[in-house]
Design an enzyme around this catalytic site. Structure first.
Site, PDB file in Angstrom:
ATOM      1  N   GLY A  79     -17.810 -77.950  19.442  1.00  0.00           N
ATOM      2  CA  GLY A  79     -17.176 -79.428  19.260  1.00  0.00           C
ATOM      3  C   GLY A  79     -16.825 -79.100  17.723  1.00  0.00           C
ATOM      4  O   GLY A  79     -17.354 -78.338  17.019  1.00  0.00           O
ATOM      5  N   GLN A 124     -15.195 -81.715   8.870  1.00  0.00           N
ATOM      6  CA  GLN A 124     -15.461 -80.033   8.737  1.00  0.00           C
ATOM      7  C   GLN A 124     -14.598 -79.111   8.290  1.00  0.00           C
ATOM      8  O   GLN A 124     -14.620 -78.012   8.029  1.00  0.00           O
ATOM      9  CB  GLN A 124     -16.241 -79.644  10.272  1.00  0.00           C
ATOM     10  N   CYS A 144     -24.757 -76.216  14.088  1.00  0.00           N
ATOM     11  CA  CYS A 144     -23.520 -76.782  13.477  1.00  0.00           C
ATOM     12  C   CYS A 144     -22.861 -75.607  12.964  1.00  0.00           C
ATOM     13  O   CYS A 144     -23.308 -75.037  12.152  1.00  0.00           O
ATOM     14  CB  CYS A 144     -23.957 -77.993  12.394  1.00  0.00           C
ATOM     15  N   LEU A 145     -21.359 -75.631  12.881  1.00  0.00           N
ATOM     16  CA  LEU A 145     -20.625 -74.473  12.385  1.00  0.00           C
ATOM     17  C   LEU A 145     -20.671 -74.696  10.557  1.00  0.00           C
ATOM     18  O   LEU A 145     -20.563 -73.753  10.053  1.00  0.00           O
ATOM     19  CB  LEU A 145     -19.273 -74.705  12.889  1.00  0.00           C
ATOM     20  N   HIS A 152     -23.352 -85.536  18.400  1.00  0.00           N
ATOM     21  CA  HIS A 152     -23.388 -84.851  16.864  1.00  0.00           C
ATOM     22  C   HIS A 152     -22.100 -84.888  16.190  1.00  0.00           C
ATOM     23  O   HIS A 152     -22.046 -84.914  14.990  1.00  0.00           O
ATOM     24  CB  HIS A 152     -23.918 -83.323  17.719  1.00  0.00           C
ATOM     25  N   GLU A 153     -21.111 -84.963  16.937  1.00  0.00           N
ATOM     26  CA  GLU A 153     -19.741 -84.904  16.322  1.00  0.00           C
ATOM     27  C   GLU A 153     -19.644 -86.438  15.589  1.00  0.00           C
ATOM     28  O   GLU A 153     -18.848 -86.537  14.450  1.00  0.00           O
ATOM     29  CB  GLU A 153     -18.592 -84.508  17.201  1.00  0.00           C
ATOM     30  N   HIS A 161     -21.022 -86.559  12.274  1.00  0.00           N
ATOM     31  CA  HIS A 161     -20.311 -86.087  11.327  1.00  0.00           C
ATOM     32  C   HIS A 161     -19.280 -86.980  10.660  1.00  0.00           C
ATOM     33  O   HIS A 161     -18.913 -87.000   9.368  1.00  0.00           O
ATOM     34  CB  HIS A 161     -19.431 -84.832  11.684  1.00  0.00           C
TER      35      HIS A 161
HETATM   36 CO    CO Z   1     -21.726 -79.916  13.639  1.00  0.00          CO
END
Ligand code: CO
Length: 183
Positions: free
Chosen positions: A54, A59, A106-107, A148-149, A152
């Site tokens: 995701g 991000q 998380c990236l 999660h997304e 963000h």
């Molecule tokens: Co993340």
């Protein structure tokens, strides 16, 4: 599902913890044009390049309410490459149920993984890249990635869901990430 981008698609840099865009509330998307759909393709290409499941637009330092997901398909066990791809704009969770502990990463917070408790199932309303309004019921991994997304888009990170004690144990590593991202 076929890959929603091609080899020439631009891959963006993912910003890291400490970058202010990750803490901002992202803006609604109101224009559904070819530029937006190109950005969606670039989001998919970036997510795949980073081996993510995701990715939210903040991000890649774009503070708009857009996220993409690419999660392993559930029905087709024989096809490991089969993924369920979805681009989501202006998502709103309208109901949720259950409670499920699952390990997240998380990236934008590399090398940190922690168990997070979230609802197991959600109902979400959102817009497609064509500007069509849709409703989706999700459970398990799909519901987890979406939550999660969506966080963000509100400037919330998965570490915010940890107990103060567990968050405290990560402080040193988070400070280091913050320092590195400001260099
Ligand atoms: Co993340």
């Amino acid at each position: 599902m076929e890959r929603p981008y091609d080899e020439q698609t631009l891959v963006h840099d993912v910003i890291i913890y400490g970058h202010p865009t990750l803490r901002r509330r992202a803006d609604d998307v109101s224009v559904f044009d070819d530029d937006l759909r190109q950005l969606v393709r670039e989001m998919f290409a970036t997510m795949e390049d980073y081996d993510g499941i995701g990715l939210a637009a903040p991000q890649i330092d774009k503070s708009i309410r857009l996220l993409v997901i690419g999660v392993p398909g559930e029905q087709e066990e024989n096809k490991e490459d089969e993924k369920f791809y979805l681009a989501v704009l202006n998502p709103v969770i309208t109901s949720s149920s259950g409670s499920w502990d699952f390990e997240e990463g998380c990236l934008s917070i590399p090398d940190i993984r922690e168990t997070v408790t979230r609802p197991e199932s959600i109902t979400m309303e959102y817009d497609t890249p064509m500007g069509e309004h849709r409703k989706l019921e999700a459970t398990g991994i799909l519901a987890r990635v979406l939550q999660h997304e969506i966080d963000h888009l509100n400037g919330v990170l998965f570490i915010d869901h940890l107990s103060p004690i567990r968050r405290g144990l990560l402080n040193g590593r988070l400070k280091r990430l913050e320092r590195d991202s400001q260099e």
